[in-house]
Write a protein that holds these residues in place. Structure first.
Motif, PDB file in Angstrom:
ATOM      1  N   PRO A  67       4.917  10.097  -8.855  1.00 55.36           N
ATOM      2  CA  PRO A  67       6.140  10.900  -8.969  1.00 55.36           C
ATOM      3  C   PRO A  67       7.411  10.146  -8.591  1.00 55.36           C
ATOM      4  CG  PRO A  67       4.400  12.198  -7.966  1.00 55.36           C
ATOM      5  CD  PRO A  67       3.875  10.792  -8.087  1.00 55.36           C
ATOM      6  N   GLU A  68       7.353   9.314  -7.559  1.00 54.17           N
ATOM      7  CA  GLU A  68       8.569   8.615  -7.122  1.00 54.17           C
ATOM      8  C   GLU A  68       9.045   7.552  -8.113  1.00 54.17           C
ATOM      9  OE1 GLU A  68       5.144   6.641  -4.759  1.00 54.17           O
ATOM     10  OE2 GLU A  68       5.619   8.598  -5.563  1.00 54.17           O
ATOM     11  N   HIS A  69       8.225   7.228  -9.118  1.00 58.70           N
ATOM     12  CA  HIS A  69       8.609   6.218 -10.109  1.00 58.70           C
ATOM     13  C   HIS A  69       8.984   6.823 -11.462  1.00 58.70           C
ATOM     14  CE1 HIS A  69       7.257   3.493  -7.110  1.00 58.70           C
ATOM     15  NE2 HIS A  69       5.977   3.691  -7.334  1.00 58.70           N
ATOM     16  N   GLN A  70       8.812   8.104 -11.627  1.00 54.53           N
ATOM     17  CA  GLN A  70       9.060   8.730 -12.926  1.00 54.53           C
ATOM     18  C   GLN A  70      10.522   8.648 -13.355  1.00 54.53           C
ATOM     19  OE1 GLN A  70       7.258  12.615 -12.904  1.00 54.53           O
ATOM     20  NE2 GLN A  70       5.211  11.759 -12.688  1.00 54.53           N
ATOM     21  N   ARG A 104      -8.174   2.991  -4.164  1.00 46.69           N
ATOM     22  CA  ARG A 104      -7.511   2.632  -2.897  1.00 46.69           C
ATOM     23  C   ARG A 104      -6.242   1.809  -3.147  1.00 46.69           C
ATOM     24  NH1 ARG A 104     -13.018   1.922  -0.956  1.00 46.69           N
ATOM     25  NH2 ARG A 104     -12.870  -0.320  -1.334  1.00 46.69           N
ATOM     26  N   LEU A 105      -6.105   1.232  -4.334  1.00 51.52           N
ATOM     27  CA  LEU A 105      -4.942   0.393  -4.650  1.00 51.52           C
ATOM     28  C   LEU A 105      -3.715   1.213  -5.072  1.00 51.52           C
ATOM     29  CD1 LEU A 105      -6.746  -2.453  -6.626  1.00 51.52           C
ATOM     30  CD2 LEU A 105      -6.250  -2.308  -4.164  1.00 51.52           C
ATOM     31  N   GLU A 106      -3.874   2.516  -5.202  1.00 50.53           N
ATOM     32  CA  GLU A 106      -2.767   3.355  -5.674  1.00 50.53           C
ATOM     33  C   GLU A 106      -1.455   3.114  -4.919  1.00 50.53           C
ATOM     34  OE1 GLU A 106      -1.755   7.993  -6.794  1.00 50.53           O
ATOM     35  OE2 GLU A 106      -3.377   7.582  -5.380  1.00 50.53           O
ATOM     36  N   PRO A 107      -1.432   3.007  -3.590  1.00 48.86           N
ATOM     37  CA  PRO A 107      -0.142   2.836  -2.898  1.00 48.86           C
ATOM     38  C   PRO A 107       0.551   1.504  -3.178  1.00 48.86           C
ATOM     39  CG  PRO A 107      -1.885   3.461  -1.346  1.00 48.86           C
ATOM     40  CD  PRO A 107      -2.543   3.166  -2.650  1.00 48.86           C
ATOM     41  N   ALA A 113      -3.419   8.101  -9.359  1.00 46.46           N
ATOM     42  CA  ALA A 113      -4.881   8.015  -9.298  1.00 46.46           C
ATOM     43  C   ALA A 113      -5.530   8.385 -10.631  1.00 46.46           C
ATOM     44  CB  ALA A 113      -5.411   8.901  -8.173  1.00 46.46           C
ATOM     45  N   GLY A 114      -5.016   9.401 -11.307  1.00 48.64           N
ATOM     46  CA  GLY A 114      -5.583   9.796 -12.600  1.00 48.64           C
ATOM     47  C   GLY A 114      -5.495   8.685 -13.628  1.00 48.64           C
ATOM     48  N   ARG A 180      -0.586  -9.496  -0.239  1.00 47.79           N
ATOM     49  CA  ARG A 180      -1.883 -10.082  -0.606  1.00 47.79           C
ATOM     50  C   ARG A 180      -2.956  -9.648   0.400  1.00 47.79           C
ATOM     51  NH1 ARG A 180      -3.981 -15.642  -2.371  1.00 47.79           N
ATOM     52  NH2 ARG A 180      -1.840 -16.363  -2.407  1.00 47.79           N
ATOM     53  N   HIS A 181      -2.627  -9.718   1.679  1.00 47.09           N
ATOM     54  CA  HIS A 181      -3.582  -9.304   2.706  1.00 47.09           C
ATOM     55  C   HIS A 181      -3.913  -7.821   2.600  1.00 47.09           C
ATOM     56  CE1 HIS A 181      -3.861 -13.154   4.576  1.00 47.09           C
ATOM     57  NE2 HIS A 181      -2.572 -13.199   4.858  1.00 47.09           N
ATOM     58  N   ALA A 182      -2.913  -6.985   2.312  1.00 49.82           N
ATOM     59  CA  ALA A 182      -3.154  -5.551   2.143  1.00 49.82           C
ATOM     60  C   ALA A 182      -4.080  -5.310   0.962  1.00 49.82           C
ATOM     61  CB  ALA A 182      -1.821  -4.807   1.956  1.00 49.82           C
ATOM     62  N   LEU A 183      -3.861  -6.022  -0.136  1.00 51.20           N
ATOM     63  CA  LEU A 183      -4.728  -5.906  -1.301  1.00 51.20           C
ATOM     64  C   LEU A 183      -6.159  -6.267  -0.957  1.00 51.20           C
ATOM     65  CD1 LEU A 183      -5.334  -5.685  -4.369  1.00 51.20           C
ATOM     66  CD2 LEU A 183      -4.466  -8.041  -4.586  1.00 51.20           C
ATOM     67  N   GLU A 184      -6.344  -7.396  -0.294  1.00 49.94           N
ATOM     68  CA  GLU A 184      -7.689  -7.847   0.045  1.00 49.94           C
ATOM     69  C   GLU A 184      -8.375  -6.881   1.003  1.00 49.94           C
ATOM     70  OE1 GLU A 184      -6.967 -11.865   1.330  1.00 49.94           O
ATOM     71  OE2 GLU A 184      -6.639 -12.543  -0.747  1.00 49.94           O
ATOM     72  N   ARG A 185      -7.622  -6.322   1.961  1.00 50.88           N
ATOM     73  CA  ARG A 185      -8.206  -5.342   2.885  1.00 50.88           C
ATOM     74  C   ARG A 185      -8.679  -4.094   2.133  1.00 50.88           C
ATOM     75  NH1 ARG A 185      -3.930  -6.801   6.131  1.00 50.88           N
ATOM     76  NH2 ARG A 185      -2.765  -4.951   5.554  1.00 50.88           N
TER      77      ARG A 185
END
Length: 189
Positions: A67-70, A104-107, A113-114, A180-185
């Motif tokens: 929603p915040e990107h629409q 989990r990568l949505e944020p 998510a859909g 990058r670290h957040a992605l890997e986690r």
């Protein structure tokens, strides 16, 4: 740091205009890809490690953006032209074969998510690519005439020798490393 002016054979990656805006402004550095209807049987592959972002307006779907990107959705501001805003470099690529990990990568990126789930299952092939990108906006966007060889539902478009002089990265290196670290986690959670 500004990279030297180059005239190099480059390709461009087609992506929704809203996603290109998010990447070029540094709001996100992650792109989730599956491929277009004209892709080979195996689907999308990371064919290039350095490419220009090619904003597309066809198939953008407000119901698939968070929603915040629409508010970034817009009509093509330059019909008949392709306006390439930035150069992207692949920092990391992961083929994600778990829907739970993909969700989990949505944020970290622009799709909801859909949309992630739909792309994950597209063509009954359960996977998606997660590309972490270093994006360098062009001080002056590269404008090309829209020709038939640039059109179609494909991911990659060869551009031949083009002039591209990117500026500094949209995301400072320490922040990109944190992303990058957040992605890997999230992928190993």
């Amino acid at each position: 740091m500004t990279l030297p002016h180059t005239r190099t054979p480059l390709s461009a990656l087609k992506e929704w205009d809203a996603q290109c805006q998010l990447l070029a402004t540094g709001r996100v550095s992650l792109l989730l890809r599956k491929g277009g209807i004209m892709e080979t049987h195996d689907g999308f592959e990371v064919e290039h490690r350095r490419f220009l972002l090619y904003p597309t307006f066809l198939h953008q779907n407000p119901q698939e953006l968070q929603p915040e990107h629409q508010a970034l959705l817009r009509s093509d501001p330059a019909p008949g032209q392709i306006v390439l805003p930035a150069l992207a470099e692949v920092v990391a690529v992961h083929k994600v074969t778990s829907l739970e990990a993909a969700l989990r990568l949505e944020p970290l990126q622009g799709l909801n998510a859909g949309a992630i789930e739909r792309r994950f299952h597209y063509r009954n092939r359960p996977w998606i690519h997660a590309l972490l990108l270093r994006v360098r906006p062009l001080p002056t966007p590269l404008v090309l005439e829209e020709t038939p060889d640039l059109l179609g539902c494909v991911s990659w478009v060869p551009l031949g020798g083009v002039d591209a002089q990117p500026g500094g990265p949209a995301v400072p290196e320490p922040e990109l490393e944190a992303r990058r670290h957040a992605l890997e986690r999230l992928l190993t959670a």
